[in-house]
Design an enzyme around this catalytic site. Structure first.
Site, mmCIF file in Angstrom:
data_model
loop_
_atom_site.group_PDB
_atom_site.id
_atom_site.type_symbol
_atom_site.label_atom_id
_atom_site.label_comp_id
_atom_site.label_asym_id
_atom_site.label_seq_id
_atom_site.Cartn_x
_atom_site.Cartn_y
_atom_site.Cartn_z
ATOM 1 N N GLY A 12 34.884 31.937 29.143
ATOM 2 C CA GLY A 12 34.577 33.243 29.709
ATOM 3 C C GLY A 12 33.138 33.698 29.582
ATOM 4 N N ASN A 14 30.750 33.393 31.842
ATOM 5 C CA ASN A 14 30.416 34.078 33.089
ATOM 6 C C ASN A 14 31.098 35.437 33.158
ATOM 7 O OD1 ASN A 14 28.566 32.992 35.014
ATOM 8 N ND2 ASN A 14 29.902 31.222 35.233
ATOM 9 N N ASN A 102 34.711 33.424 44.524
ATOM 10 C CA ASN A 102 34.656 32.394 43.494
ATOM 11 C C ASN A 102 33.225 31.891 43.371
ATOM 12 O OD1 ASN A 102 35.735 30.328 41.690
ATOM 13 N ND2 ASN A 102 35.413 28.880 43.371
ATOM 14 N N HIS A 104 31.198 28.337 42.415
ATOM 15 C CA HIS A 104 31.377 26.891 42.253
ATOM 16 C C HIS A 104 30.063 26.287 41.776
ATOM 17 C CE1 HIS A 104 33.327 23.065 42.916
ATOM 18 N NE2 HIS A 104 32.205 22.633 43.469
#
Length: 190
Positions: A12, A14, A102, A104
């Protein structure tokens, strides 16, 4: 004030970076953290910041509306996947159209798809002797890493780069850009 939910599967970092960023803003805040891993460090990070946090299993996510109801009851404006490793369910995508994003750790469409996350991506990038890598922030659809791209940032690579050094460069890009792009998406969805 816009309300953000973060989905994460692991440590976690980010998620915590996003939480801290929005604690300094007055237009949005992270109000919920959800994980598919009951031992994920992201739960501790959420607790430290006094943010509601839940873990769930496959049944709650895919075969019932438990997770969907949690999100709806919290009146979530944007769902952010920050290291969430499961495929996101179509019934939640349908309930939150263009409100699930999201990040990536590669320049999509390269190095995307099932099984391409974290160290797997960086190892492939190094093995293929890529001259650059980066991050892609995109909307989530029913396929892994195929939603519309919102933002990309690049970093140059050298022959001396390892999967670990690439990961470090990618994390720097994630921490710098992800919160700002989230804020822009929230503003454009107003």
């Amino acid at each position: 004030m816009k309300r953000i939910a973060i989905f994460a599967s692991g440590s976690g970092t980010n998620a915590e970076n996003i939480i801290r960023y929005f604690q300094e803003q007055n237009n949005a805040s992270v109000v919920q953290v959800l994980t598919n891993n009951q031992h994920a460090k992201v739960l501790d990070r959420a607790k430290t910041h006094k943010i509601s946090a839940f873990s769930f299993n496959r049944t709650a996510l895919y075969r019932s509306n438990d997770v969907l109801h949690l999100l709806q009851s919290a009146q979530i404006d944007l769902i952010v996947l920050a290291g969430f490793l499961w495929k996101f369910p179509e019934h939640i995508l349908a309930a939150f159209p263009n409100k699930v994003i999201n990040i990536h750790p590669a320049l999509l469409p390269k190095y995307g798809g099932k099984g391409m996350y974290g160290a797997h991506v960086h190892t492939a990038v190094v093995a293929n002797k890529e001259k650059e890598s980066g991050i892609t922030i995109h909307f989530v659809n029913e396929n892994y890493d195929e939603g519309a791209i919102i933002f990309q940032a690049k970093t140059n690579l050298t022959e001396k780069d390892t999967a670990e050094s690439v990961a470090k460069k990618i994390h720097e890009l994630e921490y710098k850009h992800f919160p700002e792009v989230i804020e822009r998406v929230l503003t454009s969805n107003s």
